[in-house]
Write an enzyme that holds these catalytic residues in place. Structure first.
Site, PDB file in Angstrom:
ATOM      1  N   ARG A   1       0.821  -1.219   0.000  1.00  0.00           N
ATOM      2  CA  ARG A   1       0.000   0.000   0.000  1.00  0.00           C
ATOM      3  C   ARG A   1       0.850   1.263   0.000  1.00  0.00           C
ATOM      4  NH1 ARG A   1      -3.447   1.513  -2.653  1.00  0.00           N
ATOM      5  NH2 ARG A   1      -4.323  -0.577  -2.364  1.00  0.00           N
TER       6      ARG A   1
ATOM      7  N   ASP B   1       0.821  38.513 -12.852  1.00  0.00           N
ATOM      8  CA  ASP B   1      -0.255  37.879 -12.092  1.00  0.00           C
ATOM      9  C   ASP B   1      -1.625  38.233 -12.667  1.00  0.00           C
ATOM     10  OD1 ASP B   1      -1.462  36.453  -9.889  1.00  0.00           O
ATOM     11  OD2 ASP B   1      -1.914  38.406  -9.010  1.00  0.00           O
TER      12      ASP B   1
ATOM     13  N   GLU C   1       6.218  39.651  -8.157  1.00  0.00           N
ATOM     14  CA  GLU C   1       4.908  39.611  -8.812  1.00  0.00           C
ATOM     15  C   GLU C   1       4.473  41.031  -9.157  1.00  0.00           C
ATOM     16  OE1 GLU C   1       1.643  36.937  -7.256  1.00  0.00           O
ATOM     17  OE2 GLU C   1       0.838  38.893  -6.699  1.00  0.00           O
TER      18      GLU C   1
END
Length: 285
Positions: A100, A222, A200
């Site tokens: 798993r 942005d 930014e």
């Protein structure tokens, strides 16, 4: 696997084993003789890009150093249902304990690699590279960023420690672009660090403010429109790397890239993915 990733990966493996096995795999311990050896195969059940094979090998060897691992396919290979990625032979209880942990890692990594490949393929023929973000599963960031590279993308910063990225909140709290940039440069000089500075911008006018304040290594546009991005690239004119971010989808990805940006960052590479279906199956002797 990059050397700087190894300690993160090993710690994740230890945590994954601890949370799954606890004080013992009582199902396997109660039904399988202690010294019995066996053989399993990793069966792919869905088309995509395979990722996590090398990590799987580390998991097997962590639980059974005597394991033999026969790789048939590698990280980055395109796979189809029915493909076998590898065969593994070792202590049967250890193989079952690994199952798993390995599937959780490989299914997630392969999902990220598959998603990334779709975006990378959409940029074929252009200089623009697709970047990931920090929108990752807590604790699995390094594995997911490894998967992005396997799928044909590139990594942005790994965390807060390997690049300065002055985003809107930093700029606003610092008191503006000029103060944010001057503060970043002063900090790097005082700490004797050589980190790249990215900033930014939220408007075309912000680009002019960045260069008036001494510039940056990379400028992130942005939530610009395609038309604004085209003009932004013209204004930067090779003086810094450029990156488009915010509102980027598979449908508009190429339009932004054709504006000439160096990078397009896409959070969906790691936070809007579907794990690739696969299973570990017993191989009859």
């Amino acid at each position: 696997m990059k050397q700087e990733y190894e300690s993160f990966v090993d710690r994740l493996i230890e945590l994954a084993i601890a949370e799954d096995i606890g004080d013992g795999d009582h199902t396997s311990l109660s039904s399988i003789p202690a010294g019995e050896r066996g053989r399993m195969k990793l069966l792919v059940k869905q088309a995509g890009v395979l990722a996590g094979v090398e990590v799987a090998k580390r998991v097997f060897r962590r639980l059974d150093p005597t394991v033999t691992f026969e790789r048939k396919l590698g990280d980055g290979d395109r796979v189809a249902p029915g493909d076998v990625a590898f065969y593994v032979e070792g202590n049967l209880i250890s193989l079952l304990q690994s199952e798993r942990v390995i599937l959780n890692i490989m299914q997630r990594m392969s999902g990220v690699a598959t998603q990334t490949a779709v975006y990378a393929d959409a940029l074929r023929g252009l200089k623009t590279k697709v970047l990931d973000t920090r929108k990752t599963t807590p604790g699995m960031r390094v594995l997911e960023k490894m998967a992005v590279r396997i799928g044909g993308g590139e990594n942005h910063r790994i965390g807060l420690f390997d690049m300065i990225l002055l985003k809107d909140n930093h700029i606003d709290f610092a008191g503006g672009i000029d103060k944010a940039l001057s503060g970043a440069r002063a900090y790097l000089k005082a700490k004797n660090k050589a980190l790249k500075i990215e900033i930014e911008v939220r408007s075309l006018e912000d680009i002019d403010r960045v260069f008036a304040a001494g510039g940056a290594d990379r400028i992130m546009f942005d939530n610009f429109t395609v038309e604004q991005t085209r003009e932004a690239v013209r204004r930067v004119a090779g003086r810094a790397e450029t990156e488009s971010s915010g509102g980027i989808t598979l449908e508009n990805l190429r339009a932004y890239a054709e504006c000439g940006v160096d990078y397009v960052s896409v959070g969906a590479l790691t936070h809007q993915i579907k794990s690739l279906d696969m299973s570990l199956k017993a191989v009859e002797a």
